[in-house]
Write a protein that holds these residues in place. Structure first.
Motif, PDB file in Angstrom:
ATOM      1  N   SER A  85       0.824  -1.212   0.000  1.00  0.00           N
ATOM      2  CA  SER A  85       0.000   0.000   0.000  1.00  0.00           C
ATOM      3  C   SER A  85       0.854   1.256   0.000  1.00  0.00           C
ATOM      4  CB  SER A  85      -0.947  -0.008   1.212  1.00  0.00           C
ATOM      5  OG  SER A  85      -1.783  -1.138   1.204  1.00  0.00           O
ATOM      6  N   LEU A  86       1.821   1.288  -0.883  1.00  0.00           N
ATOM      7  CA  LEU A  86       2.768   2.395  -0.912  1.00  0.00           C
ATOM      8  C   LEU A  86       2.086   3.705  -1.281  1.00  0.00           C
ATOM      9  CD1 LEU A  86       5.769   0.529  -2.478  1.00  0.00           C
ATOM     10  CD2 LEU A  86       5.840   1.816  -0.335  1.00  0.00           C
ATOM     11  N   LYS A  87       2.576   4.775  -0.662  1.00  0.00           N
ATOM     12  CA  LYS A  87       2.069   6.120  -0.876  1.00  0.00           C
ATOM     13  C   LYS A  87       3.183   6.996  -1.436  1.00  0.00           C
ATOM     14  CE  LYS A  87      -0.796   5.652   3.289  1.00  0.00           C
ATOM     15  NZ  LYS A  87      -1.078   6.228   4.625  1.00  0.00           N
ATOM     16  N   PRO A  88       2.836   8.076  -2.140  1.00  0.00           N
ATOM     17  CA  PRO A  88       3.876   8.980  -2.640  1.00  0.00           C
ATOM     18  C   PRO A  88       4.795   9.492  -1.538  1.00  0.00           C
ATOM     19  CG  PRO A  88       1.810   9.468  -3.715  1.00  0.00           C
ATOM     20  CD  PRO A  88       1.504   8.454  -2.653  1.00  0.00           C
ATOM     21  N   GLU A  89       4.284   9.693  -0.335  1.00  0.00           N
ATOM     22  CA  GLU A  89       5.107  10.168   0.759  1.00  0.00           C
ATOM     23  C   GLU A  89       6.106   9.132   1.261  1.00  0.00           C
ATOM     24  OE1 GLU A  89       0.830   9.926   2.540  1.00  0.00           O
ATOM     25  OE2 GLU A  89       1.750  10.269   0.581  1.00  0.00           O
ATOM     26  N   ASP A  90       6.015   7.896   0.772  1.00  0.00           N
ATOM     27  CA  ASP A  90       7.013   6.889   1.082  1.00  0.00           C
ATOM     28  C   ASP A  90       8.264   7.035   0.223  1.00  0.00           C
ATOM     29  OD1 ASP A  90       5.475   5.506   3.066  1.00  0.00           O
ATOM     30  OD2 ASP A  90       4.331   4.545   1.456  1.00  0.00           O
ATOM     31  N   THR A  91       8.220   7.906  -0.768  1.00  0.00           N
ATOM     32  CA  THR A  91       9.361   8.119  -1.641  1.00  0.00           C
ATOM     33  C   THR A  91      10.559   8.605  -0.841  1.00  0.00           C
ATOM     34  OG1 THR A  91       8.005   8.595  -3.582  1.00  0.00           O
ATOM     35  CG2 THR A  91      10.247   9.450  -3.585  1.00  0.00           C
ATOM     36  N   ALA A  92      11.671   7.894  -0.943  1.00  0.00           N
ATOM     37  CA  ALA A  92      12.872   8.221  -0.183  1.00  0.00           C
ATOM     38  C   ALA A  92      13.983   7.265  -0.569  1.00  0.00           C
ATOM     39  CB  ALA A  92      12.604   8.127   1.321  1.00  0.00           C
ATOM     40  N   VAL A  93      15.185   7.585  -0.115  1.00  0.00           N
ATOM     41  CA  VAL A  93      16.270   6.619  -0.131  1.00  0.00           C
ATOM     42  C   VAL A  93      16.168   5.805   1.148  1.00  0.00           C
ATOM     43  CG1 VAL A  93      18.760   6.265  -0.150  1.00  0.00           C
ATOM     44  CG2 VAL A  93      17.752   8.098  -1.521  1.00  0.00           C
ATOM     45  N   TYR A  94      16.107   4.501   1.016  1.00  0.00           N
ATOM     46  CA  TYR A  94      15.973   3.615   2.159  1.00  0.00           C
ATOM     47  C   TYR A  94      17.328   3.025   2.522  1.00  0.00           C
ATOM     48  CZ  TYR A  94      10.917   3.866   2.122  1.00  0.00           C
ATOM     49  OH  TYR A  94       9.619   4.305   2.215  1.00  0.00           O
ATOM     50  N   TYR A  95      17.671   3.129   3.797  1.00  0.00           N
ATOM     51  CA  TYR A  95      18.957   2.672   4.302  1.00  0.00           C
ATOM     52  C   TYR A  95      18.785   1.516   5.271  1.00  0.00           C
ATOM     53  CZ  TYR A  95      20.778   7.108   2.548  1.00  0.00           C
ATOM     54  OH  TYR A  95      21.131   8.173   1.752  1.00  0.00           O
ATOM     55  N   CYS A  96      19.617   0.528   5.119  1.00  0.00           N
ATOM     56  CA  CYS A  96      19.704  -0.573   6.056  1.00  0.00           C
ATOM     57  C   CYS A  96      20.719  -0.235   7.135  1.00  0.00           C
ATOM     58  CB  CYS A  96      20.123  -1.849   5.315  1.00  0.00           C
ATOM     59  SG  CYS A  96      20.456  -3.269   6.365  1.00  0.00           S
TER      60      CYS A  96
END
Length: 124
Positions: A85-96
């Motif tokens: 259920s991804l949203k536009p506000e989830d847009t980001a660089v994701y870091y582990c």
């Protein structure tokens, strides 16, 4: 001591799903917890969630609770982030991130090792 490599990012439409992976190498026996953070343009790094390596207890940010799920495969030293259920506000660089300390939480300074990041873009 520990190296982390993220993969699985990409472009997806709102409402879609992605699964990110984080593979750990090196002194992986020292890991107590692994987590995910994200950073959007112009914003500070934000906690997404984490999983304790031994017992598997999870902790999520309110913004992703019910949509994202963290899991791990201890034998493969790999952590996953299932994003639904991804949203536009989830847009980001994701870091582990990985921690060699007990009670790792939602603060970035509680983590000792970081991956290079993988881009997630959610379009409307």
């Amino acid at each position: 001591q520990v190296q982390l490599v993220e993969s699985g990012g990409g472009l997806v439409q709102a409402g879609g799903s992605l699964r990110l992976s984080c593979a750990a190498s090196g002194r992986t026996f020292s890991i107590y917890a692994m987590g995910w953070f994200r950073q959007a343009p112009g914003k500070e790094r934000e906690f997404v969630g984490r999983i304790n390596w031994g017992g598997g207890r999870t902790l999520y940010a309110d913004s992703v609770k019910g949509r994202f799920t963290i899991s791990r495969d201890n034998a493969k030293n790999t952590m996953y982030l299932q994003m639904n259920s991804l949203k536009p506000e989830d847009t980001a660089v994701y870091y582990c991130a990985a921690s060699n300390s007990y009670s790792s939480g939602s603060s970035y300074y509680q983590y000792d090792y970081w991956g290079q990041g993988t881009q997630v873009t959610v379009s409307s």
